[in-house]
Design a protein around this motif. Sequence first.
Motif, short mmCIF file in Angstrom:
data_model
loop_
_atom_site.label_atom_id
_atom_site.label_comp_id
_atom_site.label_asym_id
_atom_site.label_seq_id
_atom_site.Cartn_x
_atom_site.Cartn_y
_atom_site.Cartn_z
N LYS A 56 -83.23 -34.77 -2.62
CA LYS A 56 -82.06 -35.31 -1.91
C LYS A 56 -80.80 -35.27 -2.76
CE LYS A 56 -82.41 -40.32 -2.82
NZ LYS A 56 -82.57 -41.64 -2.18
N HIS A 57 -80.96 -34.93 -4.05
CA HIS A 57 -79.81 -34.85 -4.96
C HIS A 57 -79.34 -33.40 -5.07
CE1 HIS A 57 -80.85 -38.96 -5.90
NE2 HIS A 57 -82.06 -38.57 -6.26
N MET A 58 -78.16 -33.20 -5.64
CA MET A 58 -77.53 -31.87 -5.65
C MET A 58 -77.03 -31.53 -7.04
SD MET A 58 -74.24 -30.73 -3.35
CE MET A 58 -73.65 -29.04 -3.28
N THR A 59 -77.28 -30.30 -7.48
CA THR A 59 -76.66 -29.81 -8.71
C THR A 59 -75.51 -28.90 -8.34
OG1 THR A 59 -78.25 -27.99 -8.85
CG2 THR A 59 -78.76 -29.99 -10.09
N LEU A 60 -74.41 -29.06 -9.06
CA LEU A 60 -73.18 -28.35 -8.70
C LEU A 60 -72.47 -27.92 -9.99
CD1 LEU A 60 -71.54 -27.59 -6.17
CD2 LEU A 60 -70.27 -29.71 -6.46
N PRO A 61 -72.80 -26.75 -10.54
CA PRO A 61 -72.14 -26.30 -11.77
C PRO A 61 -70.62 -26.26 -11.59
CG PRO A 61 -74.02 -24.91 -11.27
CD PRO A 61 -73.81 -25.78 -10.07
N LEU A 62 -69.91 -26.73 -12.62
CA LEU A 62 -68.45 -26.84 -12.49
C LEU A 62 -67.79 -26.83 -13.85
CD1 LEU A 62 -65.84 -27.52 -10.86
CD2 LEU A 62 -66.45 -29.94 -11.15
N ASP A 63 -66.81 -25.95 -14.01
CA ASP A 63 -65.88 -26.04 -15.12
C ASP A 63 -64.70 -26.85 -14.60
OD1 ASP A 63 -63.88 -25.76 -17.04
OD2 ASP A 63 -64.47 -23.72 -17.56
N ILE A 64 -64.62 -28.09 -15.02
CA ILE A 64 -63.66 -29.02 -14.42
C ILE A 64 -62.21 -28.62 -14.66
CG2 ILE A 64 -63.52 -30.58 -16.40
CD1 ILE A 64 -63.57 -32.91 -14.42
N CYS A 65 -61.96 -27.73 -15.63
CA CYS A 65 -60.59 -27.34 -15.93
C CYS A 65 -60.07 -26.23 -15.01
CB CYS A 65 -60.48 -26.90 -17.38
SG CYS A 65 -60.72 -28.24 -18.56
N ALA A 76 -68.29 -27.82 -1.26
CA ALA A 76 -69.76 -27.76 -1.24
C ALA A 76 -70.38 -29.13 -1.04
CB ALA A 76 -70.27 -27.12 -2.53
N VAL A 77 -69.82 -30.15 -1.70
CA VAL A 77 -70.33 -31.51 -1.54
C VAL A 77 -70.13 -31.98 -0.10
CG1 VAL A 77 -70.14 -33.91 -2.27
CG2 VAL A 77 -69.90 -32.08 -3.96
N LEU A 78 -68.93 -31.76 0.42
CA LEU A 78 -68.65 -32.21 1.79
C LEU A 78 -69.47 -31.45 2.82
CD1 LEU A 78 -64.77 -32.67 1.57
CD2 LEU A 78 -66.55 -34.42 1.41
N ALA A 79 -69.75 -30.19 2.54
CA ALA A 79 -70.56 -29.40 3.47
C ALA A 79 -71.98 -29.96 3.55
CB ALA A 79 -70.59 -27.94 3.03
N ARG A 80 -72.49 -30.46 2.44
CA ARG A 80 -73.87 -30.96 2.45
C ARG A 80 -73.95 -32.41 2.91
NH1 ARG A 80 -78.69 -30.42 -2.08
NH2 ARG A 80 -80.06 -31.99 -1.15
N TYR A 81 -73.02 -33.26 2.43
CA TYR A 81 -73.15 -34.70 2.69
C TYR A 81 -72.09 -35.28 3.62
CZ TYR A 81 -76.29 -34.44 -1.35
OH TYR A 81 -77.31 -34.11 -2.21
N GLY A 82 -70.98 -34.56 3.81
CA GLY A 82 -69.95 -35.02 4.73
C GLY A 82 -68.95 -35.99 4.15
#
Length: 266
Positions: A56-65, A76-82
């Motif tokens: 139920k958890h999500m991994t989301l690779p991200l270079d925050i800069c 991607a987060v909003l597409a999965r969880y709204g």
Amino acid sequence: MTITLNDKIVWITGASGGIGEALAKTMAQEGAIVVLSARRHAELERVRLTLPNPDKHMTLPLDICIETAQEQALAAVLARYGKIDMLVNNAGISQRALIMDTTGETDRKIMEIDYFAQVALSRRVLSSMLKYNQGQLVFISSVAGLVGTQYRGSYSAAKAALHLWANSARAELYEQGIRVAVVFPGFVKTAVSMNALTGSGEALGKMDDAQANAMTATEFAVATVKALKAGKSYIVIGGFKEKLAALLGRFAPELLYKMIRKSKVR
């Protein structure tokens, strides 16, 4: 005020180890659905598989800069969880260099990671939260951002800037249902000093004594989550000396300055 994390969507940056990993585990144990972000995908997956009900958890690779990467990650987060209920801005980098030994390029790198990238991501996430008139931003600052110490001039400045931006956001957005909390860790036993930048911008590559003998990341995470659930917005977590320094910074700054000059911070 008592806040529940059960079934809340919590996005944590810098979640591939240390404080971020410990927060993810602690919050997941409280029932949160966790989105894990950092640059190292394999490490994010390792953390996810240690969480309760990992699917139920999500991994989301991200270079925050990279701002375009922020936009894609948010989508991607909003597409999965709204929605996103809480953003924990934990990604960051520390410093171990005297101010006269630190280049301008290193100054800017620290500020980019520890301040500008955090603010940019927060503003993006806020655009989603404000549609529902609810949500919480959590910033992992540092006691160094309250007091300033030797070898951490740029880092202290970035963490202080983050704190005051958060204060402004709290005041501006309270009536719109947005809550803002800032956490000020003292020394925590993680790899933060290993990855800290020297004046030339290279990784220090060794563990500080104070870091090696500090509280564990799990102890820090448990205390942080307890304070967040209690509705706290100004959260100092550390040993006696760190808590005293934070207190003196507010009520007896001249005494604090004398203490810092005599203290050993490496």
